[in-house]
Design an enzyme around this catalytic site. Structure first.
Site, PDB file in Angstrom:
ATOM      1  CG  HIS A  17      -1.924  -1.024   1.331  1.00 20.42           C
ATOM      2  ND1 HIS A  17      -2.130  -1.764   2.473  1.00 20.42           N
ATOM      3  CD2 HIS A  17      -2.831  -1.465   0.426  1.00 20.42           C
ATOM      4  CE1 HIS A  17      -3.126  -2.623   2.264  1.00 20.42           C
ATOM      5  NE2 HIS A  17      -3.561  -2.466   1.028  1.00 20.42           N
ATOM      6  CE  LYS A  41     -10.886  -7.469   1.644  1.00 28.10           C
ATOM      7  NZ  LYS A  41      -9.809  -6.508   1.439  1.00 28.10           N
ATOM      8  NE  ARG A  91      -2.743  -7.562  -4.113  1.00 28.63           N
ATOM      9  CZ  ARG A  91      -3.421  -8.137  -3.127  1.00 28.63           C
ATOM     10  NH1 ARG A  91      -2.846  -8.325  -1.964  1.00 28.63           N
ATOM     11  NH2 ARG A  91      -4.662  -8.548  -3.308  1.00 28.63           N
ATOM     12  CB  SER A 129      -4.388  -6.407   4.690  1.00 30.17           C
ATOM     13  OG  SER A 129      -3.963  -5.175   4.202  1.00 30.17           O
TER      14      SER A 129
HETATM   15  O1  PNS Z   1      -8.897  -2.926   0.281  1.00 28.70           O
HETATM   16  P1  PNS Z   1     -10.200  -3.401  -0.297  1.00 28.70           P
HETATM   17  O2  PNS Z   1     -11.006  -4.168   0.732  1.00 28.70           O
HETATM   18  O3  PNS Z   1     -10.032  -4.176  -1.568  1.00 28.70           O
HETATM   19  O4  PNS Z   1     -11.041  -2.068  -0.658  1.00 28.70           O
HETATM   20  C1  PNS Z   1     -12.329  -2.164  -1.205  1.00 28.70           C
HETATM   21  C2  PNS Z   1     -13.116  -0.869  -0.992  1.00 28.70           C
HETATM   22  C3  PNS Z   1     -13.209  -0.539   0.494  1.00 28.70           C
HETATM   23  C4  PNS Z   1     -12.432   0.272  -1.725  1.00 28.70           C
HETATM   24  C5  PNS Z   1     -14.535  -1.119  -1.598  1.00 28.70           C
HETATM   25  O5  PNS Z   1     -15.142  -2.212  -0.949  1.00 28.70           O
HETATM   26  C6  PNS Z   1     -15.431   0.107  -1.514  1.00 28.70           C
HETATM   27  O6  PNS Z   1     -15.331   0.990  -2.348  1.00 28.70           O
HETATM   28  N1  PNS Z   1     -16.306   0.136  -0.489  1.00 28.70           N
HETATM   29  C7  PNS Z   1     -17.303   1.180  -0.322  1.00 28.70           C
HETATM   30  C8  PNS Z   1     -18.643   0.760  -0.973  1.00 28.70           C
HETATM   31  C9  PNS Z   1     -18.569   0.925  -2.479  1.00 28.70           C
HETATM   32  O7  PNS Z   1     -18.592   2.033  -2.962  1.00 28.70           O
HETATM   33  N2  PNS Z   1     -18.408  -0.215  -3.215  1.00 28.70           N
HETATM   34  C10 PNS Z   1     -18.153  -0.193  -4.647  1.00 28.70           C
HETATM   35  C11 PNS Z   1     -19.388  -0.148  -5.491  1.00 28.70           C
HETATM   36  S1  PNS Z   1     -20.465  -1.523  -5.269  1.00 28.70           S
END
Ligand code: PNS
Length: 158
Positions: A17, A41, A91, A129
Site C-alpha cells: 500500500h 469482508k 498485484r 493485509s
Molecule cells: O482494500 P479493499 O477491501 O479491496 O477495498 C475495497 C473498498 C473498500 C475500496 C470497496 O469495498 C469500496 O469501495 N467500499 C465502499 C462501498 C462501495 O462504494 N463499493 C463499490 C461499489 S459496489
C-alpha cells in the site's frame, strides 16, 4: 487541482500500500487515502482508529497526502471531496477481475470519475493485509512487510 482517492480496507496498511501511496502522490496535487468498509469482508482485526493511526504515521512525510475514514459509497465520497480519480493497486492477475468490476461500477455510477490502476512493484506482488493478519495471529515477524509503526504496535498489542 487534481484530487485522487486511494480507498481500501487497510487492515492493516502494508508496504505494498505504501508503495502505491508514494507513487500516486506524485500523480495528483492531493491524495486522500481513505479507509472505507468493504461489506464482503468481516469486521477485521484492527479498529478504524488503529488503521487511521497507522496510515497517518506512515504517510506523515508525504505533504500532499491526507488520511480519512468514510462510511458509504466510494462515489459519494468522491463527489464530497471533489475528486477526479480513484487509485487502486493491481498485484497479481487474480486482482484484475475484481478491480475491473469495481472500476466499471464506479464509472457507471459517476461517469466523470476515472480509475487508475497502478501495477504493484514485483517485490510486493504477493503481499496482502490478510497475510499480515495471519502472521500477527501466530506471532510471526511482520517487519519486512509493513511500516515499522505497524510491527511495533502488533508486537506490543499481541
Ligand atoms: O482494500 P479493499 O477491501 O479491496 O477495498 C475495497 C473498498 C473498500 C475500496 C470497496 O469495498 C469500496 O469501495 N467500499 C465502499 C462501498 C462501495 O462504494 N463499493 C463499490 C461499489 S459496489
Amino acid at each position: 487541482m487534481k484530487i485522487g482517492i486511494y480507498a481500501g480496507s487497510f487492515d492493516p496498511i502494508t508496504n505494498g500500500h505504501m508503495d502505491i501511496i508514494e507513487r500516486a502522490s506524485l500523480l495528483v496535487d492531493k491524495l486522500i487515502v481513505a479507509v472505507l468498509c468493504n461489506p464482503s469482508k468481516s469486521k477485521g482485526m484492527f479498529s478504524i482508529e488503529e488503521r487511521l493511526l497507522f496510515l497517518e504515521e506512515s504517510t506523515k512525510h508525504l505533504k500532499n497526502v491526507e488520511v480519512e475514514f468514510f462510511s458509504g459509497l466510494l462515489v459519494e465520497y468522491a463527489v464530497k471531496k471533489n475528486a477526479n480519480v480513484l487509485i487502486r493497486g493491481l498485484r497479481i492477475v487474480t486482482d484484475f477481475e475484481y478491480e475491473m468490476q469495481m472500476a466499471q461500477i464506479n464509472k457507471n455510477l459517476l461517469p466523470t470519475l476515472e480509475t487508475i490502476l497502478l501495477i504493484a512493484d514485483v517485490q510486493h506482488a504477493f503481499l496482502s493485509s490478510s497475510m499480515i493478519r495471519e502472521l500477527a495471529t501466530f506471532k510471526g515477524d511482520t517487519s519486512g512487510f509493513v511500516p515499522q509503526c505497524v510491527t511495533k504496535y502488533i508486537e506490543n498489542k499481541l
